[in-house]
Design a protein around this motif. Structure first.
Motif, short mmCIF file in Angstrom:
data_model
loop_
_atom_site.label_atom_id
_atom_site.label_comp_id
_atom_site.label_asym_id
_atom_site.label_seq_id
_atom_site.Cartn_x
_atom_site.Cartn_y
_atom_site.Cartn_z
N TRP A 33 -4.19 -3.02 8.94
CA TRP A 33 -2.52 -3.18 8.80
C TRP A 33 -2.21 -4.29 9.79
O TRP A 33 -1.38 -5.11 9.43
N TRP A 36 -2.71 -7.26 7.42
CA TRP A 36 -1.67 -7.28 6.37
C TRP A 36 -0.37 -7.95 7.15
O TRP A 36 0.48 -8.77 6.61
N LEU A 37 0.33 -7.29 8.20
CA LEU A 37 1.45 -7.60 8.65
C LEU A 37 1.45 -9.06 9.42
O LEU A 37 2.41 -9.77 9.01
N ILE A 215 11.04 -0.91 11.04
CA ILE A 215 10.77 -0.94 9.48
C ILE A 215 9.33 -1.56 9.20
O ILE A 215 8.50 -0.90 8.75
N PHE A 216 9.24 -2.82 9.83
CA PHE A 216 8.05 -3.50 9.70
C PHE A 216 6.84 -2.80 10.12
O PHE A 216 5.96 -2.72 9.50
N GLY A 218 6.93 0.59 10.78
CA GLY A 218 7.09 1.76 10.07
C GLY A 218 6.34 1.85 8.92
O GLY A 218 5.87 3.07 8.55
N ILE A 219 6.48 0.84 8.05
CA ILE A 219 5.63 0.64 6.56
C ILE A 219 4.36 1.19 6.87
O ILE A 219 3.50 2.14 6.45
N GLY A 220 3.46 0.32 7.93
CA GLY A 220 2.10 0.68 8.05
C GLY A 220 2.00 2.13 8.54
O GLY A 220 0.98 2.74 8.37
N THR A 221 2.78 2.58 9.70
CA THR A 221 2.78 3.91 10.15
C THR A 221 3.01 4.95 8.92
O THR A 221 2.06 5.92 8.90
N ALA A 222 3.60 4.65 7.92
CA ALA A 222 3.83 5.84 6.97
C ALA A 222 2.54 5.54 6.10
O ALA A 222 1.85 6.48 5.64
N ALA A 223 1.96 4.24 5.81
CA ALA A 223 0.67 4.18 5.01
C ALA A 223 -0.35 4.73 5.64
O ALA A 223 -1.45 5.23 5.06
N VAL A 228 6.55 9.10 10.14
CA VAL A 228 7.27 7.90 10.30
C VAL A 228 8.68 8.05 11.04
O VAL A 228 9.22 7.16 11.79
#
Lengths: 592, 123
Positions: A33, A36-37, A215-216, A218-223, A228
């Motif tokens: 992540w 990716w980020l 949000i930025f 958070g997306i990785g956290t959720a994945a 989240v």
């Protein structure tokens, strides 16, 4: 019980990797992540800035047409036209486009302030006008001095030109007059900047930036399958401490002392965790590894290999031969002579002391999977000695070096030994402009070495140290399992941006700087990287307690290691810099 | 000797529980110490060390971020790079090019690291 210990051990590490590979890791692991980020930001930067290469080319071309021929009249000294050409080319910066300016405003850290902390966030029209008025008198003075120095420089250059640039004394006179004009020019341009203050209100942007970061990440956290909602709530706390750390580092006195955001992030984090305790609800956002690895991928894009050629063989010898030599000998000394209890602490201190302070410490700690406390200790040592060396080294150079060697030799010595880039610049500027330029360039070449050192550290710890610790023979697949994957992102970013930088420069000299240095890097990756490192340092502070930190300092071994290594670094850098700049390449030195 | 725990205590991993008042007292005390450093102690030290004063003046005049951690964070690196690059380009000096000597130094650096990788102790 054992499991409990293991969980505790894992919690203390800056990074940790489990020795197995599954394709799902690509979306379930922080390392990936981070890649990716990091690349999302870098690609966004390319999309924003790359379509503007035509405009940048036109600007550089215009500067060449205007000043190029005049600049080439002689190589006896740098003429006024030479400097005018250089100044005009410098104006080509992709980040100056409208979107770039907005991005810079959106991600801006709190402003510089002195008495009232509110000044870091808000300044009204009256405040801005008062500041401008205050700066105006100084600017008028500086402008008059520049005008006078410029006239003198023009006259001296004209005399030298009349003699066909062949009269040594007239050339020397012109060189000296032009140097004086440059000095006054620099002062005037900085003074002008202090008359251009505009009112600002950063609060809205800071809130927006916090939401964006939540949000930025958070997306990785959720994945990665983490809660989240809890992360988003907790992130508010971590982000607020981060803003506080930047606010403290923007205070005038703290800036003058060179106490940056990393120190304040750790101090505030530790102050909270060791007094009232870090609230449990804030812990889901205490994600050191996540932020640090993303920041490191962005850092990779700044490791541009063409930079190492700037000052030739002399420069690279000082930065790339002395530094690994000092690193290895200090590491050996730490393991064999003073018997450092932690190899990872040893490696992290070796990097911050021999390469470039905080950024090298972060990269090394992540590459060898050091504990949070170990990184904190290494960073602390580096910050203390940087402040001391920034003041003491210029005094020593002024008092002991022959006058003709103070600028280049002194600059190279400081650039190769003082840890932090900002402190190198401050100490160099104390000696003079040339010393500043030499010092900053040597440090820049040393900065590029971070990538190489981090790769070797990751390889050494993965294949040698961890193998010895676990008693298992390490095969190729095992190396892949254990290798910290974000290092790959770091290296790929460095290679891709080095190639882009070189290809732009091949198209037109200076275009690489306009598009990469002052485009995607300064106008995108740098804007976010500082925030990510600060978030990770706040996380380190919030998860560190003094007792554990003091255990790592037991017997003063880290201090002995740092002092011994730095002493060796000072001797070797000075010796090699002298040999390179004054015995082997004196012609190159005379050119600078 | 440890005191008895109460419901108002704050628990910090690795430390004895401490009272909420003491914990907040410590936080406020250290925060005030930081404020005092920035507003009183720091400037006082600066005035006592002449070299420090000179460096501070230069930092202010040239707008140098002395807390910068990486070369892209300070303008001086960019200015220095341009200055040295252009100086050498105009002089046509052969020692500042990607020649055999230069590449040998890069290879030497990698060899030093490889030797370290091979011979550094594992223990």
């Amino acid at each position: 019980m054992d499991e409990e210990k293991m969980v505790k051990k894992e919690d203390q590490e800056v990074v940790r990797d489990v020795g197995k590979w599954e394709w799902s890791e690509l979306i379930k692991k922080e390392d990936w992540w981070a890649i990716w980020l990091g690349f999302i930001i870098l690609i966004a930067g390319m999309v924003i800035y790359f379509p503007h290469s035509g405009e940048m080319k036109a600007k550089i071309e215009k500067a060449n047409v205007e000043w190029g021929e005049a600049a080439k009249r002689t190589d006896a000294f740098k003429t006024i036209a030479w400097y005018k050409l250089s100044d005009a080319k410098k104006k080509a910066e992709a980040r100056k486009i409208k979107t770039g300016k907005w991005l810079s405003k959106f991600t801006k850290k709190p402003h510089k302030w002195s008495g009232n902390p509110l000044g870091a966030f808000v300044m009204g029209k009256e405040g801005a006008e008062a500041k401008n008025q205050k700066g105006l008198e100084k600017y008028e003075k500086a402008k008059a001095a520049e005008k006078e120095a410029f006239a003198a420089a023009q006259e001296a250059e004209s005399r030298a030109e009349t003699a066909g640039f062949k009269d040594e004394s007239l050339n020397a006179e012109a060189k000296s007059s032009i140097a004086k004009w440059r000095d006054t020019h620099l002062k005037a341009s900085k003074a002008k900047g202090k008359t251009k203050n505009k009112p600002y209100n950063q609060i809205g942007y800071l809130i927006g930036l916090g939401v964006f970061f939540a949000i930025f990440f958070g997306i990785g956290t959720a994945a990665m399958g983490r809660p989240v909602g809890q992360f988003l709530v907790a992130f508010i706390f971590v982000y607020l401490i981060t803003v506080l750390a930047f606010t403290a580092s923007s205070q005038a006195t703290m800036k003058q002392y060179g106490i940056g955001y990393a120190a304040w992030a750790i101090i505030f984090g530790m102050l909270i965790s060791n007094t009232v305790g870090t609230p449990k609800w804030a812990m889901p956002a205490v994600q050191t590894e996540y932020y640090i690895k993303t920041g490191l991928v962005l850092l990779g894009a700044k490791i541009l290999f063409e930079k190492i050629i700037v000052i030739g063989t002399a420069g690279i010898f000082v930065a790339w031969v002395v530094t690994p030599t000092v690193w290895l000998i200090t590491y050996w000394f730490g393991q064999k002579i003073i018997k450092m209890p932690s190899k990872r602490l040893n490696a992290t201190i070796c990097s911050d002391m021999s390469v470039c302070g905080v950024s090298a410490a972060i990269a090394t700690a992540a590459a060898c999977k050091a504990k949070k406390e170990e990184l904190t200790l290494a960073v602390g040592l580096s910050l203390v000695f940087t402040s001391i060396m920034m003041i003491v080294m210029p005094i020593i150079i002024k008092a002991t070096f022959p006058v003709d060697k103070q600028l280049v030799l002194g600059g190279a010595w400081m650039g190769g030994t003082i840890d932090a880039t900002g402190a190198v610049a401050a100490a160099g500027a104390f000696l003079g402009e040339k010393a500043l330029y030499v010092a900053a360039t040597i440090k820049m070449i040393q900065n590029v070495l971070i990538g190489v050192i981090a790769f070797f550290v990751a390889l050494y710890f993965t294949t040698r140290v961890e193998a010895a610790e676990t008693g298992q023979k390490v095969g190729l697949m095992e190396i892949w399992y254990r290798f910290p994957k974000f290092v790959l992102g770091f290296i790929v970013a460095s290679i891709v941006f080095s190639l882009l930088y070189t290809s732009y420069n091949a198209e037109m000299s200076g275009l690489g700087r306009a598009m990469i240095d002052r485009g995607t890097i300064k106008g995108m990756s740098d804007l976010f990287r500082g925030w990510f490192f600060a978030l990770s340092f706040v996380s380190i502070g919030l998860a560190t307690n003094f007792r554990e930190l003091s255990e790592h300092f037991r017997g003063g071994k880290p201090l002995i290691l740092y002092v011994t290594g730095q002493s060796f670094n000072l001797i070797l850098t000075l010796t090699v810099a002298y040999i390179m700049f004054y015995i082997i390449f004196p012609g190159l030195t005379a050119t600078i | 000797m440890s005191r008895d725990r109460t419901s108002r205590d704050i628990e910090i991993p690795g430390k004895e529980p401490r009272s909420r008042v003491r914990a907040w007292g410590l936080l406020i005390f250290f925060s005030m110490l930081i404020v005092a450093f920035g507003s009183v102690i720091g400037p006082w030290i600066q005035n006592k060390i002449p070299t420090m004063q000179q460096i501070v003046q230069i930092i202010e005049e040239r707008d140098i971020d002395s807390a910068a951690y990486f070369y892209t964070e300070i303008e001086a690196s960019d200015d220095g790079e341009q200055y040295i690059r252009e100086s050498i380009r105009f002089s046509g000096h052969k020692d500042a090019k990607l020649n055999f000597t230069f590449l040998s130094v890069v290879v030497l650096s990698i060899i030093i690291l490889l030797l370290g990788y091979r011979f550094l102790p594992n223990d």
